[in-house]
Design an enzyme around this catalytic site. Structure first.
Site, PDB file in Angstrom:
ATOM      1  N   ALA A  58     -22.399   6.005   1.910  1.00  0.00           N
ATOM      2  CA  ALA A  58     -21.847   4.712   2.338  1.00  0.00           C
ATOM      3  C   ALA A  58     -22.911   3.926   3.098  1.00  0.00           C
ATOM      4  O   ALA A  58     -23.906   4.477   3.556  1.00  0.00           O
ATOM      5  CB  ALA A  58     -20.624   4.927   3.218  1.00  0.00           C
ATOM      6  N   THR A  59     -22.686   2.628   3.214  1.00  0.00           N
ATOM      7  CA  THR A  59     -23.589   1.765   3.975  1.00  0.00           C
ATOM      8  C   THR A  59     -22.792   0.886   4.921  1.00  0.00           C
ATOM      9  O   THR A  59     -21.595   0.657   4.731  1.00  0.00           O
ATOM     10  CB  THR A  59     -24.412   0.844   3.052  1.00  0.00           C
ATOM     11  N   ILE A  60     -23.477   0.393   5.944  1.00  0.00           N
ATOM     12  CA  ILE A  60     -22.946  -0.696   6.755  1.00  0.00           C
ATOM     13  C   ILE A  60     -23.598  -1.963   6.217  1.00  0.00           C
ATOM     14  O   ILE A  60     -24.811  -2.014   5.990  1.00  0.00           O
ATOM     15  CB  ILE A  60     -23.238  -0.491   8.259  1.00  0.00           C
ATOM     16  N   SER A  61     -22.786  -2.962   5.945  1.00  0.00           N
ATOM     17  CA  SER A  61     -23.296  -4.212   5.373  1.00  0.00           C
ATOM     18  C   SER A  61     -24.249  -4.910   6.337  1.00  0.00           C
ATOM     19  O   SER A  61     -24.251  -4.660   7.541  1.00  0.00           O
ATOM     20  CB  SER A  61     -22.142  -5.155   5.035  1.00  0.00           C
ATOM     21  N   SER A  92     -18.421   2.670   9.288  1.00  0.00           N
ATOM     22  CA  SER A  92     -18.677   3.159  10.642  1.00  0.00           C
ATOM     23  C   SER A  92     -17.838   2.451  11.693  1.00  0.00           C
ATOM     24  O   SER A  92     -17.947   2.739  12.884  1.00  0.00           O
ATOM     25  CB  SER A  92     -20.160   3.015  10.990  1.00  0.00           C
ATOM     26  N   ASP A 152      -6.653   5.888   0.496  1.00  0.00           N
ATOM     27  CA  ASP A 152      -7.206   5.103  -0.609  1.00  0.00           C
ATOM     28  C   ASP A 152      -7.014   3.622  -0.311  1.00  0.00           C
ATOM     29  O   ASP A 152      -5.919   3.074  -0.478  1.00  0.00           O
ATOM     30  CB  ASP A 152      -6.503   5.490  -1.911  1.00  0.00           C
ATOM     31  N   THR A 229     -14.587   3.455  -4.534  1.00  0.00           N
ATOM     32  CA  THR A 229     -14.302   4.515  -5.497  1.00  0.00           C
ATOM     33  C   THR A 229     -13.406   5.585  -4.895  1.00  0.00           C
ATOM     34  O   THR A 229     -12.981   5.502  -3.747  1.00  0.00           O
ATOM     35  CB  THR A 229     -15.604   5.201  -5.963  1.00  0.00           C
TER      36      THR A 229
END
Length: 234
Positions: A58-61, A92, A152, A229
């Protein structure tokens, strides 16, 4: 000012640069982001205006995308009037905290509620831990004005809805109807969606539901997000 030029050496400088660059245009968003130290949520180069990995694939935008989302949703998040907000793919926990500041006021004591949902328990646990790094974050959690749920996000979280505003922080394969259904009338959703036309492109869609329940969809800007996803199998 180009987004990459908005990086700063401190949180204050980062937000000031976003404001000077007109990526933040309202004082409410500026103040909400100023009081949340990104170092609590993005430990590696937190004041750089770029997306960063946070683990769990995952990423932080980038900060300018968080600013764009908050600005887009602002008109549907009245301060201290009990607004409800859903943050799908909360990662996060950074934008969840920012949006809570927007709806609950600068001191976090006003009315409003923000739910952050992610399909990875490690991320919702991380969000809780990160918010507890500040007095403001602890107050929002302990008062129940911020809640984190593992689930979800494509199905929303009907238990706390309907929502004045919904933010989706990962690219959906489609515009999920369950999320649209959980918008209030009026309400707005900010969601990145994969372009069915191919070429691997994504676009931000702004979805408005008016007071009569009529839905209007507008394709705004091209983006690049990690996909929304299934949770990884363990």
């Amino acid at each position: 000012m180009a987004a990459w030029r908005c990086s700063g050496r401190t949180n204050t400088e980062l937000i000031q640069n976003l404001y000077k660059g007109h990526l933040i245009t309202s004082s409410r968003v500026r103040d909400a982001m100023s009081s949340v130290d990104r170092a609590h949520y993005a430990p590696h180069s937190p004041y750089e205006d770029s997306p960063q990995g946070i683990g769990f694939s995952a990423t932080i935008s980038a900060p300018h995308m968080h600013a764009s989302a908050a600005e887009s949703l602002l008109g549907f998040m009245p301060e201290n009037k009990g607004a409800r907000v859903l943050d799908v793919g909360c990662g996060s926990g950074y934008l969840t905290h920012v949006l809570a500041n927007v709806v609950c006021g600068g001191d976090g004591t006003g009315d409003g509620k923000v739910v952050g949902i992610d399909h990875i328990k490690g991320l919702t646990d991380m969000s809780l831990k990160n918010m507890r790094k500040s007095e403001e974050g602890r107050r929002l959690l302990d008062s129940g004005k911020v809640e984190f749920v593992t689930g979800d996000g494509r199905k929303g979280y009907a238990a706390a809805g309907p929502y004045d505003a919904i933010h989706v922080g990962a690219a959906a394969l489609e515009l999920h109807q369950e999320l649209v259904d959980q918008l209030k009338s009026p309400g707005r959703m900010f969601i990145p969606v994969e372009d069915k036309g191919g070429w691997g492109s994504q676009w931000i869609w702004v979805v408005d539901k008016d007071e009569n329940g009529k839905v209007k969809k507008e394709k705004t800007m091209g983006v690049r997000y990690v996909p929304l996803t299934d949770a990884p199998k363990t």
